[in-house]
Design a protein around this motif. Structure first.
Motif, PDB file in Angstrom:
ATOM      1  N   SER A 148       3.574   0.908   5.138  1.00  0.00           N
ATOM      2  CA  SER A 148       4.219   2.089   4.571  1.00  0.00           C
ATOM      3  C   SER A 148       5.719   1.852   4.569  1.00  0.00           C
ATOM      4  CB  SER A 148       3.878   3.340   5.392  1.00  0.00           C
ATOM      5  OG  SER A 148       4.543   4.450   4.858  1.00  0.00           O
ATOM      6  N   THR A 153       4.296   8.920   5.003  1.00  0.00           N
ATOM      7  CA  THR A 153       3.201   9.309   4.121  1.00  0.00           C
ATOM      8  C   THR A 153       2.037   9.813   4.987  1.00  0.00           C
ATOM      9  OG1 THR A 153       3.951   7.578   2.614  1.00  0.00           O
ATOM     10  CG2 THR A 153       1.742   8.439   2.239  1.00  0.00           C
ATOM     11  N   GLU A 295       3.213   5.799 -12.780  1.00  0.00           N
ATOM     12  CA  GLU A 295       4.266   6.287 -11.889  1.00  0.00           C
ATOM     13  C   GLU A 295       5.651   5.869 -12.387  1.00  0.00           C
ATOM     14  OE1 GLU A 295       2.781   6.998  -7.596  1.00  0.00           O
ATOM     15  OE2 GLU A 295       4.352   5.511  -7.391  1.00  0.00           O
TER      16      GLU A 295
END
Ligand code: PA5
Length: 477
Positions: A148, A153, A295
């Motif tokens: 991460s 997250t 995205e």
């Protein structure tokens, strides 16, 4: 070893094949070249100025060395590698594994060079719970790679907390650093704090590289190296593609051509971009593509701050499976899609079809043929059928699926995304819309304090979310 180039074949988007109404006419093609050519120099300059660090990943020998050194440490002891991450921290790992290791990798030891690999990019309790039941008596031979960039997250943080608790309880609290490797930002973030505090072995998500552009960093390379993928060859493929996508001549640059075609059709009511591999190994690369495309390109505002609400919708379909599910729509439904097939010329394994039963001589035409011939015939047949309905089609040709070709493909689509972002005039590298959902989750999970994104306390934010999303019985039948 002979190395083959990925080829992008684009004749079947042209008007000479599918007609003037739906195809690209010679004049339009000239315009596309004129519009896209300056972007080639612009991206090359941005890259030289260090503004797009993902472009340099394939050349960074320190990263691959650090990955290989760490992987070597666990070579003997690790039977199960469990990757915890989501989005850009997981999709590249899944794609590399499916593409470059055999279908039965986890099940058949004879087909496996490294540990079994599990990638968890969800917090489904049934899925994760079932896995924990299976792994709990194998922890001494298991490594967890928590990935991460931010460490905040919720999905990845929760999985991490669950496995820390389980490792502490079963193997003892002092064993965490023997079983967890963290991949995170070098300097900042929640997981960085944990790494420093718990002294966990770690690898870095390079500065300025977003999750969806990070597969060729330690994020994707560690899992791949552990599972026997030739990461040097993967990076070599990306480096060789780097040369091609830096070509200043539009007609020699596959990323510029790919992005220009995608942008052209988006602006002509074909805003759905279907990627359809005729290769099971390539199917998860399509999920990786869906993320980088969606995205990066789905944006409310352009670089001038104007509201534009742009973004092609990426769709994944698998040949031949989805011929029997989607192709009816693709041929006779709205002509709003651009198709990109992925075709493989040589498969590592092939299977010959046996003789037809005596009672069904009509199946005799299949007998003795290889499945690869059938699969690629079905690809050509589907493409032909779509072209008969004036649907634009491209094909990315793989001579074979290996680390070299997959490295090329990944880099081609990363840079195509940068070109497409520049053509749309948007910021390719941010994802502000994803952040609101992350913050809303924090609120519903009762985080305390103030939420900067919505300028109110998490408590109040949670109430607002519930007012909009909790069930109103009046509308439930
Ligand atoms: O591409 C991206 O930036 C995202 O998909 C992230 O990878 C994803 O949200 C996970 O973020 P993080 O790595 O901070 O846990």
């Amino acid at each position: 070893m002979d190395k083959s180039k990925i080829g992008l074949y684009y004749k079947n988007v042209m008007s000479e094949i599918i007609g003037d109404e739906h195809g690209i006419t010679p004049n339009q093609w000239e315009d596309l070249a004129k519009q896209t050519s300056p972007i080639i120099s612009m991206l090359n300059n941005e890259r030289k100025e260090g503004k797009v660090p993902y472009r340099d990943l394939p050349f960074d020998t320190q990263i691959s060395q650090a990955v290989q050194d760490l992987a070597a440490k666990y070579e003997e002891s690790c039977e199960n590698l469990v990757i915890l991450g989501i989005g850009g921290s997981a999709l590249g790992n899944i794609a590399l594994q499916t593409a470059l290791n055999s279908y039965m990798y986890n099940i058949d030891e004879a087909q496996r060079e490294g540990p079994r690999l599990f990638v968890f990019d969800n917090v489904d309790p049934q899925q994760f719970g079932s896995f924990l039941d299976w792994i709990s008596d194998k922890l001494d031979k298991t490594i967890f790679n928590v990935i991460s960039k931010s460490g905040r997250t919720s999905e990845t943080a929760s999985q991490f907390m669950i496995i820390c608790d389980m490792l502490s309880e079963i193997l003892g609290p002092d064993t965490l650093r023997d079983h967890i490797i963290a991949t995170t930002d070098a300097k900042q973030g929640t997981l960085r704090t944990i790494v420093d505090e718990m002294k966990l072995p770690h690898l870095e998500v390079p500065d300025g590289v977003g999750g969806r552009f990070s597969v060729l960093s330690a994020v994707g390379l560690f899992g791949a190296a552990m599972c026997g993928v030739d990461i040097d060859l993967l990076l070599e493929g990306a480096r060789d593609m780097d040369q091609r996508v830096s070509e200043e001549d539009f007609l020699q640059n596959p990323a510029a051509i790919n992005a220009a075609i995608q942008h052209h059709f988006y602006n002509r009511n074909k805003n759905i971009s279907v990627m359809m591999p005729y290769s099971y190994a390539l199917k998860d690369l399509c999920d990786w593509y869906r993320q980088i495309w969606a995205e990066s390109l789905g944006k409310e505002v352009n670089l001038k701050g104007e509201k534009v609400y742009v973004g092609p919708t990426p769709v994944k379909a698998l040949g031949t499976t989805d011929q029997h599910s989607q192709v009816q729509l693709y041929r006779e439904g709205p002509n709003d899609k651009l198709f990109t097939f992925l075709q493989v010329n040589n498969f590592d394994k092939d299977v010959e079809i046996g003789p037809a039963p005596d009672c069904t001589p009509e199946l005799g035409f299949l007998a003795g043929k290889n499945l690869s011939v059938l699969l690629n015939s079905e690809k050509m047949a589907t493409e032909y059928a779509l072209l008969q309905s004036q649907r634009p089609c491209m094909t990315a040709h793989f001579d074979k699926v290996d680390a070299y070709s997959v490295g090329q493909f990944i880099y081609l689509y990363e840079v195509t995304t940068s070109f497409a972002g520049a053509l749309f005039g948007i910021n390719t590298y941010d994802q502000p819309a994803v952040e609101l959902g992350k913050e809303a989750t924090f609120a519903l999970m009762e985080k305390s304090g103030d939420c900067k994104a919505v300028e109110m306390s998490y408590d109040k934010f949670a109430q607002e979310i519930k007012e909009k999303t909790e069930i109103d019985e009046k509308y439930l039948i």
